[in-house]
Scaffold this motif. Structure first.
Motif, PDB file in Angstrom:
ATOM      1  N   PRO A   1       9.678  31.254   5.955  1.00 12.96           N
ATOM      2  CA  PRO A   1      10.094  30.866   7.320  1.00 12.96           C
ATOM      3  C   PRO A   1       9.084  29.957   8.023  1.00 12.96           C
ATOM      4  O   PRO A   1       9.464  29.105   8.814  1.00 12.96           O
ATOM      5  CB  PRO A   1      10.217  32.216   8.037  1.00 12.96           C
ATOM      6  CG  PRO A   1      10.499  33.198   6.960  1.00 12.96           C
ATOM      7  CD  PRO A   1       9.765  32.702   5.741  1.00 12.96           C
ATOM      8  N   ARG A   2       7.777  30.155   7.738  1.00 10.99           N
ATOM      9  CA  ARG A   2       6.763  29.340   8.420  1.00 10.99           C
ATOM     10  C   ARG A   2       6.997  27.848   8.221  1.00 10.99           C
ATOM     11  O   ARG A   2       6.599  27.042   9.053  1.00 10.99           O
ATOM     12  CB  ARG A   2       5.360  29.707   7.939  1.00 10.99           C
ATOM     13  CG  ARG A   2       5.033  29.256   6.536  1.00 10.99           C
ATOM     14  CD  ARG A   2       3.598  29.555   6.150  1.00 10.99           C
ATOM     15  NE  ARG A   2       3.312  30.972   6.109  1.00 10.99           N
ATOM     16  CZ  ARG A   2       3.562  31.752   5.052  1.00 10.99           C
ATOM     17  NH1 ARG A   2       4.078  31.246   3.950  1.00 10.99           N
ATOM     18  NH2 ARG A   2       3.281  33.030   5.087  1.00 10.99           N
ATOM     19  N   MET A   3       7.640  27.474   7.106  1.00 10.35           N
ATOM     20  CA  MET A   3       7.808  26.051   6.810  1.00 10.35           C
ATOM     21  C   MET A   3       8.852  25.395   7.701  1.00 10.35           C
ATOM     22  O   MET A   3       8.866  24.182   7.859  1.00 10.35           O
ATOM     23  CB  MET A   3       8.184  25.851   5.342  1.00 10.35           C
ATOM     24  CG  MET A   3       7.114  26.276   4.359  1.00 10.35           C
ATOM     25  SD  MET A   3       5.484  25.519   4.674  1.00 10.35           S
ATOM     26  CE  MET A   3       5.825  23.771   4.396  1.00 10.35           C
ATOM     27  N   GLU A   4       9.716  26.226   8.289  1.00 14.71           N
ATOM     28  CA  GLU A   4      10.750  25.636   9.146  1.00 14.71           C
ATOM     29  C   GLU A   4      10.140  24.952  10.355  1.00 14.71           C
ATOM     30  O   GLU A   4      10.709  24.010  10.885  1.00 14.71           O
ATOM     31  CB  GLU A   4      11.729  26.727   9.614  1.00 14.71           C
ATOM     32  CG  GLU A   4      12.724  27.066   8.526  1.00 14.71           C
ATOM     33  CD  GLU A   4      13.461  28.352   8.827  1.00 14.71           C
ATOM     34  OE1 GLU A   4      13.619  28.678  10.016  1.00 14.71           O
ATOM     35  OE2 GLU A   4      13.859  29.041   7.858  1.00 14.71           O
TER      36      GLU A   4
ATOM     37  N   MET B   1       7.221  23.494  10.321  1.00 12.78           N
ATOM     38  CA  MET B   1       6.350  22.373   9.951  1.00 12.78           C
ATOM     39  C   MET B   1       7.154  21.082   9.914  1.00 12.78           C
ATOM     40  O   MET B   1       8.112  20.954   9.185  1.00 12.78           O
ATOM     41  CB  MET B   1       5.720  22.629   8.578  1.00 12.78           C
ATOM     42  CG  MET B   1       4.508  23.515   8.643  1.00 12.78           C
ATOM     43  SD  MET B   1       3.464  23.299   7.176  1.00 12.78           S
ATOM     44  CE  MET B   1       2.536  24.825   7.264  1.00 12.78           C
TER      45      MET B   1
ATOM     46  N   ASP C   1      -7.552  25.885   9.996  1.00 13.86           N
ATOM     47  CA  ASP C   1      -6.623  26.578   9.091  1.00 13.86           C
ATOM     48  C   ASP C   1      -7.179  27.944   8.692  1.00 13.86           C
ATOM     49  O   ASP C   1      -6.471  28.951   8.731  1.00 13.86           O
ATOM     50  CB  ASP C   1      -6.379  25.719   7.846  1.00 13.86           C
ATOM     51  CG  ASP C   1      -5.428  26.397   6.868  1.00 13.86           C
ATOM     52  OD1 ASP C   1      -4.355  26.841   7.296  1.00 13.86           O
ATOM     53  OD2 ASP C   1      -5.780  26.492   5.673  1.00 13.86           O
TER      54      ASP C   1
ATOM     55  N   LYS D   1      -5.690  31.668   9.508  1.00 13.08           N
ATOM     56  CA  LYS D   1      -5.479  32.663   8.446  1.00 13.08           C
ATOM     57  C   LYS D   1      -6.198  33.970   8.779  1.00 13.08           C
ATOM     58  O   LYS D   1      -5.690  35.055   8.514  1.00 13.08           O
ATOM     59  CB  LYS D   1      -6.027  32.073   7.139  1.00 13.08           C
ATOM     60  CG  LYS D   1      -5.422  32.626   5.883  1.00 13.08           C
ATOM     61  CD  LYS D   1      -5.995  31.902   4.652  1.00 13.08           C
ATOM     62  CE  LYS D   1      -4.920  31.141   3.910  1.00 13.08           C
ATOM     63  NZ  LYS D   1      -5.396  30.526   2.651  1.00 13.08           N
TER      64      LYS D   1
ATOM     65  N   LEU E   1      -4.411  35.170  12.829  1.00 11.74           N
ATOM     66  CA  LEU E   1      -3.022  35.134  13.297  1.00 11.74           C
ATOM     67  C   LEU E   1      -2.050  35.838  12.366  1.00 11.74           C
ATOM     68  O   LEU E   1      -1.942  35.485  11.189  1.00 11.74           O
ATOM     69  CB  LEU E   1      -2.571  33.681  13.461  1.00 11.74           C
ATOM     70  CG  LEU E   1      -3.207  32.871  14.586  1.00 11.74           C
ATOM     71  CD1 LEU E   1      -2.774  31.407  14.484  1.00 11.74           C
ATOM     72  CD2 LEU E   1      -2.827  33.437  15.945  1.00 11.74           C
TER      73      LEU E   1
ATOM     74  N   GLN F   1      -0.693  22.340  14.247  1.00 17.37           N
ATOM     75  CA  GLN F   1      -0.189  22.315  12.871  1.00 17.37           C
ATOM     76  C   GLN F   1      -0.859  23.381  12.022  1.00 17.37           C
ATOM     77  O   GLN F   1      -0.209  24.078  11.243  1.00 17.37           O
ATOM     78  CB  GLN F   1      -0.426  20.936  12.251  1.00 17.37           C
ATOM     79  CG  GLN F   1       0.447  19.855  12.864  1.00 17.37           C
ATOM     80  CD  GLN F   1       0.205  18.509  12.213  1.00 17.37           C
ATOM     81  OE1 GLN F   1      -0.932  18.040  12.137  1.00 17.37           O
ATOM     82  NE2 GLN F   1       1.256  17.879  11.736  1.00 17.37           N
ATOM     83  N   ALA F   2      -2.186  23.496  12.144  1.00 15.39           N
ATOM     84  CA  ALA F   2      -2.919  24.478  11.334  1.00 15.39           C
ATOM     85  C   ALA F   2      -2.481  25.898  11.689  1.00 15.39           C
ATOM     86  O   ALA F   2      -2.141  26.703  10.825  1.00 15.39           O
ATOM     87  CB  ALA F   2      -4.421  24.318  11.533  1.00 15.39           C
TER      88      ALA F   2
ATOM     89  N   ALA G   1       1.208  27.391  10.683  1.00 20.50           N
ATOM     90  CA  ALA G   1       1.493  27.989   9.380  1.00 20.50           C
ATOM     91  C   ALA G   1       1.445  29.517   9.438  1.00 20.50           C
ATOM     92  O   ALA G   1       1.962  30.182   8.547  1.00 20.50           O
ATOM     93  CB  ALA G   1       0.486  27.487   8.346  1.00 20.50           C
ATOM     94  N   TYR G   2       0.831  30.070  10.486  1.00 19.27           N
ATOM     95  CA  TYR G   2       0.721  31.530  10.585  1.00 19.27           C
ATOM     96  C   TYR G   2       1.628  32.083  11.679  1.00 19.27           C
ATOM     97  O   TYR G   2       1.503  33.228  12.087  1.00 19.27           O
ATOM     98  CB  TYR G   2      -0.756  31.916  10.765  1.00 19.27           C
ATOM     99  CG  TYR G   2      -1.576  31.287   9.663  1.00 19.27           C
ATOM    100  CD1 TYR G   2      -1.511  31.788   8.360  1.00 19.27           C
ATOM    101  CD2 TYR G   2      -2.313  30.129   9.886  1.00 19.27           C
ATOM    102  CE1 TYR G   2      -2.195  31.163   7.322  1.00 19.27           C
ATOM    103  CE2 TYR G   2      -3.001  29.502   8.856  1.00 19.27           C
ATOM    104  CZ  TYR G   2      -2.936  30.027   7.588  1.00 19.27           C
ATOM    105  OH  TYR G   2      -3.598  29.408   6.552  1.00 19.27           O
TER     106      TYR G   2
END
Lengths: 421, 421
Positions: free
Chosen positions: A15-18, A20, A115, A119, A122, A140-141, A144-145
């Motif tokens: 789901p995180r890619m949606e 991005m 990033d 990680k 978050l 953006q970084a 991803a979380y």
């Protein structure tokens, strides 16, 4: 025509890619390749200022060294090259942060720092406190979380309220760019820094300090970093909740991808694990070369850049004063790479960009991309580090004329008239 | 005594960090620094084989070039340096994968490839199919995205069952190291590759092919990669569900941190976004240097390494045959860097390591760290790429004597006797 059809794998993505998306800035940077455009869109150093001879000599010396040479091409520890971390710890000490090599981890630029910190802190649904506007790469970084963003305003009472009443989510981190921020060029005063430090410390919220532009001060008295103030507040770096992200990208070279995080030792220990999982370590050779450059040319190199960028800032600022119509305002940065322009609310930065490229051959970044909350449609980011003084003069002149036309047109349009028609 | 107490920030960490632990291997690698130890613990190339003169020349030529020099120190695109991606696409084509530069993204070693793929595919609780044992770095990279692991066995019927009956979780990816795997040194046959390809394609599960060791073949006929077989199966790389992770770490240098992913173009597009969020791009200069090295010395360099490592494998294999007592078995790798040893079930690899370092001055990696399911206590990984032939001969001799002593002792102990007492 293609004789195959690609398979759509979007069902397989986490789901995180949606969330991005290709960065608007990234798309814009492709315009830099067109020589006829005067671009204020980049956020990048002037390559003419790279210390290329010193870099070349440093690579040659490291690779020719009987011990360093083979080691520079080998795997190394995730923390980073010890002598470079030592130099950085001494650099931090000069800026009021007493610390040792165990308080430093080397990252692939400060972007990787962000990033790794995402990680570390978050979980999906957590709240990240950011300013609006803020650095797009941080959004953006962290994105991803899968955090939710809440906007940090200059009023510290608001930050306190957010930290205390978490509104259905844990406040996992706060993120600031205190010096010459990307995109606004603005700098937080010491009182604001102390206020934020107190509130986040009290609430147990880690504070990420992105110091990417800190070294690029043209004038005025250097501010103490949030980390330096916090070490003073709590007595020792290992008791601080501030994570300071530094980089050589704006001073020596972004292409070598070397930055660092300076923080409490037990936070660094965890970041080392995250770094190891992410890419094992940063390029050994590049770290050794940066150590050599840092110990030899760092101060001279910073002085050289500051002089050139400071003069360009002056030219851009003076041109804005002369060329911009009433109703347009801008920041007055004392360092960094950017001036932030606010247009009258009915002008849209993205629409202006389209017209600006087509009609005037001038590029910039519409400000909206920097807002986690979708605001800022009437703002622009102008970069002055990459253009000559003549280019800045010419480009701001064109942009001023364009905005003047748009404002005049916009003023007339509601009455059904057209000045040009 | 320290006059401050560090603050415990563990409450602030995201849940994913709880599973991140310092790697046993990493701790072990510190032993490499002690010259009196004969270490088979590393998984790293012999630095004596690095093409250091060619590397030095390449840095000098790139930095001296009027166009490349400044560009090599500047920010660049997240996909990676186009000429390097072109060389890689041609390299892949030579190995049966017809593809273009848009099918390649440059990563910071294949480790970052694994991290980006975890980010792309894994949501918390998803199932990742891995073999047992498997590459520890893959477990670390994926671990940040909180998957559950299910073990892929050589029986394809089992893989089919897992993919079909997902037991409360989505099967998000499968991961294999088909050639000269770390840690076993074993290679999958073509039938097994085709079987796995069919099952994962049918189930819509992306297959990650870690090809880190593929180029290091000492003998026998090269296997076609999973990606090559899949391109044949489905007719075009953009229809393939295989993501091939390659690297220059085992052939030219790990210290430069350059690897790649080769996959369907729409997967590469998503990975570019993830790469941009992670570290913007890999070091520009290092990519340009690797392009120069790849186009000039790649084949010669691989031939040189293969000759040396192949001879060391022979020495280790012959020594194992002569020195190991009955009940100990090992793999017979045709390439790569590792031989995998299985002890009788009542011997524990970690306990043996303690004794081995103390009594014999020999280091290796206990196999258990490579098992996502906690098995493998009676296994060891032996690396032969870093020791001289004489060192291998001596080290295996010592290890054989130690294991013989332990087995003899262990056999006597249950009866209440002690041979030494």
């Amino acid at each position: 025509m293609e004789l195959y059809s690609a398979i759509d794998w979007s069902h397989a993505f986490a789901p995180r890619m949606e969330r991005m998306r290709a960065s608007e800035i990234r798309e814009l940077l492709k315009l830099l390749a067109r020589p006829e455009i005067i671009s204020f869109a980049g956020g990048i150093p002037d390559p003419a200022l790279f210390p290329i001879d010193a870099v070349r000599r440093a690579y040659d010396l490291v690779l020719a060294d009987r011990e360093l040479g083979p080691a520079s091409l080998q795997y190394s520890i995730s923390e980073g090259y010890e002598p470079l971390r030592l130099w950085i710890s001494q650099y931090m000490a000069r800026r009021g942060v007493t610390c040792g090599t165990e308080n430093i981890i080397i990252t692939a630029g400060s972007q990787q720092g962000l990033d790794l910190l995402g990680k570390l802190f978050l979980a999906a649904g957590d709240i990240a406190l950011v300013s609006a506007p803020t650095y797009l790469g941080a959004l953006q970084a962290f994105g991803a979380y899968e955090p939710r963003y809440l906007i940090l305003t200059p009023e510290s009472s608001q930050a306190r309220t957010i930290c205390q009443e978490t509104a259905g989510g844990r406040v996992a981190l706060a993120y600031v760019v205190p010096d010459f921020a990307n995109p606004t060029g603005e700098t937080m005063g010491e009182a604001a820094r102390r206020g934020l430090l107190g509130i986040t410390a009290e609430a147990g919220v880690p504070l990420i300090e992105d110091a990417a532009y800190e070294a690029l001060r043209f004038e005025g008295v250097p501010q103490r970093s949030c980390l330096a103030l916090d070490v003073e507040r709590c007595g020792h770096i290992d008791r601080s909740h501030v994570l300071y992200c530094g980089t050589f990208s704006k001073t020596i070279s972004p292409g070598l991808r070397v930055g660092w995080i300076c923080a409490a030792r037990n936070l660094i220990h965890k970041l080392v694990l995250a770094k190891q999982a992410a890419d094992l370590h940063s390029a050994t050779l590049n770290q050794m070369v940066l150590h050599r450059l840092a110990t030899s040319i760092y101060d001279d190199q910073v002085a050289k850049i500051v002089k050139v960028y400071g003069a360009r800032r002056d030219v851009m600022f003076d041109a804005l004063v002369r060329q911009m119509p009433d109703g347009v305002s801008w920041t007055e940065p004392m360092g960094g790479m950017f001036i932030w322009v606010t247009l009258p609310v009915h002008l849209d930065g993205a629409e202006l960009l389209t017209a600006s490229i087509r009609e005037e051959g001038v590029a910039f970044v519409p400000g909206r991309a920097f807002f986690a909350d979708g605001n800022g449609c009437n703002t622009l980011r102008l970069n002055y580090s990459l253009q000559s003084e003549a280019g800045i003069e010419e480009g701001i002149g064109r942009l001023g004329r364009l905005i003047t036309r748009k404002l005049t047109g916009a003023m007339w349009r509601p009455r059904g008239h057209s000045r040009l028609g």
